[in-house]
Scaffold this active site. Structure first.
Site, PDB file in Angstrom:
ATOM      1  CG  HIS A 230      44.151  47.425  38.551  1.00 30.83           C
ATOM      2  ND1 HIS A 230      45.259  47.482  37.746  1.00 30.83           N
ATOM      3  CD2 HIS A 230      43.164  47.120  37.626  1.00 30.83           C
ATOM      4  CE1 HIS A 230      45.204  46.968  36.665  1.00 30.83           C
ATOM      5  NE2 HIS A 230      43.809  46.847  36.311  1.00 30.83           N
ATOM      6  CG  ASP A 362      40.237  35.727  35.804  1.00 25.20           C
ATOM      7  OD1 ASP A 362      41.301  35.452  35.037  1.00 25.20           O
ATOM      8  OD2 ASP A 362      39.948  36.716  36.332  1.00 25.20           O
TER       9      ASP A 362
END
Length: 906
Positions: A230, A362
């Site tokens: 990513h 998160d």
């Protein structure tokens, strides 16, 4: 999800918007007095300062980067240097605009740029770099990835355009351009990698800096980097191997002064925090092990245990039963058992984390990994914090973000409650827009999955305590039409120049505010054809925009000026429509791609339509030229790759060969030339080559990593054109593909509601393909009265023509559109791409939903522009059906000012 959308969420809590449109406070430097001869003006995100001297069209330009803390000093220093010396420059308008370019999800290609300086030649460039570089020496700054850095300071250089010029790129779209040595315009590359055009020689004064850049290496690390997992503006995440042991690892990179979050922390600070948190959580099942913390140049890296698992969002997609046409109760029960087991495991891991005094903070579907053995891991501890410090995270997924004021362990309790719904109905981003919608979603989940009701009710009470569900969705036309139109009109901003209605982020590209897909033209068309009225003030906005389009505005049917011309003609503004088309014909339109969205297919269809309606022979000649070029450049069936998208050309109606086939069919109808019919068959076979049949029998477009059923780049868009071909000519392969496409349109779940890539497009296909297909041509199936088109009024006060829905598949999609409906402006509105903000446009938002519902329910024909044969008849019956004598000749057209190639700072 496309990371670009995050940056457009910063300006408004309801709509995607650009920060420069919100009139945030400018940098103080912008208000300084300029000497005689200088000028100052605004454009998009920038303040532009011109000395009045001649500036070259391209060359080595200097970018200055800065942090939020030193930006004012950097700007004053640049001003004090450039203004006395007559050096042109520009800088970002405001601290908010700079934050948008250094935040975690800012586009990496221009991240960090605060100032652009335009030297008049290479010698001047060297002088500015030396002298201004000395003045700014030591200033903290983010590295600009597209550029070459001058030493360790904030100055960077790149060869590129100084002025706005455009050309047609390799994919057939209009892109920013520079000129090669022959004067030919070629694309100006702006990727996040330093690049020198092949005909440009790197100046000697830059050579040491390129050598210094290349000297930074990862060769001596104890890890081998094997692939990228990513990229974000904060840095990359890489899969690798520990050289000494062969152990698989994940390396997480933090770039200094980049990837800034709401607390002001950069990616380096978050990587260091994550390492500390993981060490504190060592040994907890479901938490990866931290291995190392080290630096490469200025970048900080965390090495951690590699978890061989699949992100939960992908695991859900692979198992989710409601994407199949007929999953059955056993599949729903099996999925429910798996999803409840996943939630229980994640909940246990979070409980153990809490026992160590840490708030994870998160929670979302991308941060849960599921192994082949069914074990779950939580990853990404960038925002984790001790319980006494934990508040709503500075970064995180919108759909799992708790209300302001949430603190401590309640942050994770909220995230776990959202996970309950995301596992069964992956529409979590909508919750942030209107938290009570979770009450409606609880009903949907309970209807389709055998889930304990307490599991849903407890989660809903955490997310929206005590809140009633949103207003019920209804399918009573015209009341439903008026609710959607009311929301659309409540969002209009005729005082703004960049856009009339809020929509997708694509409207903030060049000319995006006026087009059919994302701009004003599409919304005004949808309101008109569904009986929601004419709105003269809003039409005047569109007329003003097309009268003076900005340089670089695309020409196409759905992305540019041809679409605006179509709508203006539809609304009765014929001369402005013809003036706009004349402007387009003076451009280099023949080099555009073949697609319907912005290429020759859409342009040719519009030219034929206007030729039919006006009798202008030149329009027909140009239309036939578009069809000729399309047939010539189409290629063979196997000239397209077997997969769509990514590095390959797309399949589908809007961006693939099906759109080209539509123009070729129309040209066949217009000329009787069988060659066009044969070429249309080739185009359709090209798109079918890129389709795959799923286990449930659904025919989708194959993108390699996913399959697509949708209208724009999926199979139902191809299906619309297959129907039109089969209405003219029998073909066994095409007929055999139709049942698979029909099944693709029968799913219960579609993530997005929109027309191009969501449920509304599925509905539009079903209406055109189902048992009522063809009723509009015969005049059957509707009441004889005509709708009032003067404005939106209450449906209960007038008799409205309404179509009776006899197809249960159509009725199902009409009903299920209510899953996405949110209250706004006294009616209903729909979220756009990524579900993070409401959209009113045709491609992604409320106008597209309105149009699809109108196709199903309205008492008069409703369809996408130029995509239905009823639009191919000439009401004036004045146009010839054969081309005018002679070939197309651009020079023979009357001149029109276009603004193309206009010289303005870029």
């Amino acid at each position: 999800m496309d990371d670009r959308y995050e940056a457009f969420c910063m300006a408004s809590p309801l709509f995607y918007d650009a920060l420069h449109s919100t009139r945030k406070a400018s940098f103080r430097t912008a208000e300084r007095a300029l000497p005689a001869g200088w000028s100052r003006h605004e454009r998009d995100d920038w303040w532009i300062f011109s000395s009045g001297r001649d500036v070259p069209a391209q060359g080595w330009k200097i970018h200055v980067s800065a942090t939020l803390g030193n930006a004012d000093w950097v700007l004053d220093t640049v001003w004090d240097y450039c203004v006395p010396r007559g050096v042109d420059f520009k800088f970002l308008r405001s601290p908010s605009a700079l934050l948008a370019r250094v935040s975690k999800y800012a586009p990496r290609g221009y991240s960090g740029k605060l100032v652009t300086i335009y030297p008049v030649d290479d010698g001047a460039c060297h002088t500015v770099l030396r002298e201004l570089g000395d003045l700014l020496d030591g200033a903290e700054n983010p590295y600009i990835l597209s550029d070459l850095r001058w030493g360790a300071g904030p100055l960077h250089v790149r060869y590129g355009a100084f002025t706005s010029r455009f050309c047609v790129g390799p994919d057939g779209t209009v892109v920013p351009a520079i000129a090669d040595p022959t004067g030919t315009l070629v694309p100006d590359r702006r990727a996040p990698v330093f690049h020198v055009p092949q005909w440009v020689t790197l100046p000697d004064f830059l050579a040491p800096h390129l050598a210094a850049r290349n000297a930074v290496s990862v060769a001596d690390l104890p890890y081998t980097i094997e692939r990228v997992l990513h990229f974000s503006n904060g840095g990359g995440i890489y899969a690798g191997t520990e050289k000494a042991t062969g152990r698989r690892v994940v390396l997480k990179e933090g770039r200094p002064h980049a990837g800034i979050d709401a607390r002001g922390d950069d990616a380096v600070r978050r990587v260091e925090r994550e390492y500390d948190v993981l060490r504190r959580l060592a040994g907890i099942p479901g938490v990866p092990e931290a291995l190392d913390l080290f630096s490469v140049g200025e970048h900080r890296f965390l090495a951690m245990e590699h978890v061989d698992g699949t992100p939960l969002n992908k695991a859900v997609v692979r198992r989710y039963p409601l994407v199949d046409a007929d999953p059955g109760p056993d599949a729903a029960a099996e999925y429910a058992r798996w999803a409840l087991r996943v939630h229980a495991q994640v909940e246990r891991t979070v409980h153990c984390i809490h026992q160590r005094g840490i708030v994870y903070g998160d929670m979302h579907m991308f941060n849960v990994l599921v192994t082949e053995e069914g074990e779950t891991y939580l990853v990404d501890y960038e925002v984790a914090a001790p319980v006494e410090e934990a508040t709503r995270p500075a970064l995180g997924n919108q759909g799992f973000s708790p209300p302001r004021g949430t603190t401590g362990f309640d942050v994770d309790r909220y995230g776990l409650a959202c996970l309950r719904f995301a596992l069964f109905l992956p529409l979590s981003n909508m919750t942030w827009l209107h938290r009570p919608v979770v009450r409606r979603h609880a009903e949907v989940v309970a209807e389709h999955f055998p889930v304990p009701r307490a599991f849903l009710d407890e989660g809903a009470e955490v997310i929206a305590p005590g809140a009633p569900p949103p207003p019920p969705w209804h399918t009573d036309w015209p009341r439903l039409r008026d609710d959607l139109a009311r929301a659309i009109l409540a969002s209009a901003t005729p005082d703004r120049d960049d856009r009339l209605f809020p929509g997708d982020i694509e409207q903030f590209g060049t000319g995006g505010g006026l087009n059919l897909a994302y701009g004003a033209a599409g919304v005004l068309y949808a309101l008109s054809v569904t009986g929601a009225g004419r709105h003269p003030e809003l039409e005047r906005w569109l007329l003003r925009k097309v009268a003076a389009p900005e340089s670089g505005t695309p020409l196409g049917l759905y992305d540019g000026l041809h679409g605006a011309a179509f709508v203006l003609d539809h609304l009765g503004h014929r001369q402005p429509a013809l003036d706009t088309v004349d402007l387009c014909l003076r451009e280099d339109w023949e080099r555009l791609g073949l697609d319907l969205r912005g290429g020759l297919a859409g342009i040719g269809l519009n030219l034929l339509h206007l030729a039919d309606h006006t009798g202008e022979p030149a329009l027909r000649v140009a239309a036939h030229r578009a069809a000729e070029l399309t047939a010539e450049r189409l290629g063979t069936v196997d000239s397209v790759p077997a997969t769509s998208g990514g590095a390959n050309p797309y399949a589908g109606l809007m961006r693939g060969s099906a759109g080209a086939a539509l123009l070729l069919l129309r040209a066949y109808d217009d000329t009787g030339d069988r060659g066009y019919l044969d070429a249309a068959a080739v185009a359709l076979r090209q798109d079918l080559r890129r389709c795959v049949t799923r286990d449930g029998g659904e025919l989708h477009v194959d993108e390699g990593w996913r399959t697509m059923p949708y209208l724009d780049v999926g199979s139902v868009g191809i299906g619309l054109v297959l129907d039109e071909y089969l209405a003219r000519h029998d073909d066994g392969e095409f007929a055999a593909a139709v049942p698979g496409i029909e099944r693709a349109a029968q799913s219960t779940m579609y993530i997005l509601p929109g027309l191009f890539s969501g449920r509304a497009g599925i509905l539009l296909y079903l209406v055109g393909h189902g048992p009522d297909r063809g009723l509009w041509r015969s005049g059957a199936g509707r009441e004889a009265t005509s709708p009032d088109r003067t404005g939106v009024r209450g449906g209960s006060e007038r008799s409205e023509p309404t179509r009776t829905v006899s197809d249960p598949l159509v009725a199902k999609q009409v009903r299920n559109l209510g899953w996405h409906a949110l209250p706004y402006g006294g009616g209903f509105a729909f979220p756009g791409t990524a579900l993070m903000r409401l959209s009113m446009d045709l491609a992604t938002g409320t106008a597209g939903v309105l149009l699809a519902l109108g196709a199903a329910l309205h008492g008069e024909p409703v369809h996408l522009p130029l995509l239905h044969p009823s639009a191919w008849s000439a009401p004036d019956a004045a146009a010839p059906r054969t081309p005018a004598p002679g070939r197309w000749d651009a020079a023979a057209q009357s001149p029109a000012p276009t603004g193309a190639g206009q010289v303005t700072p870029t």
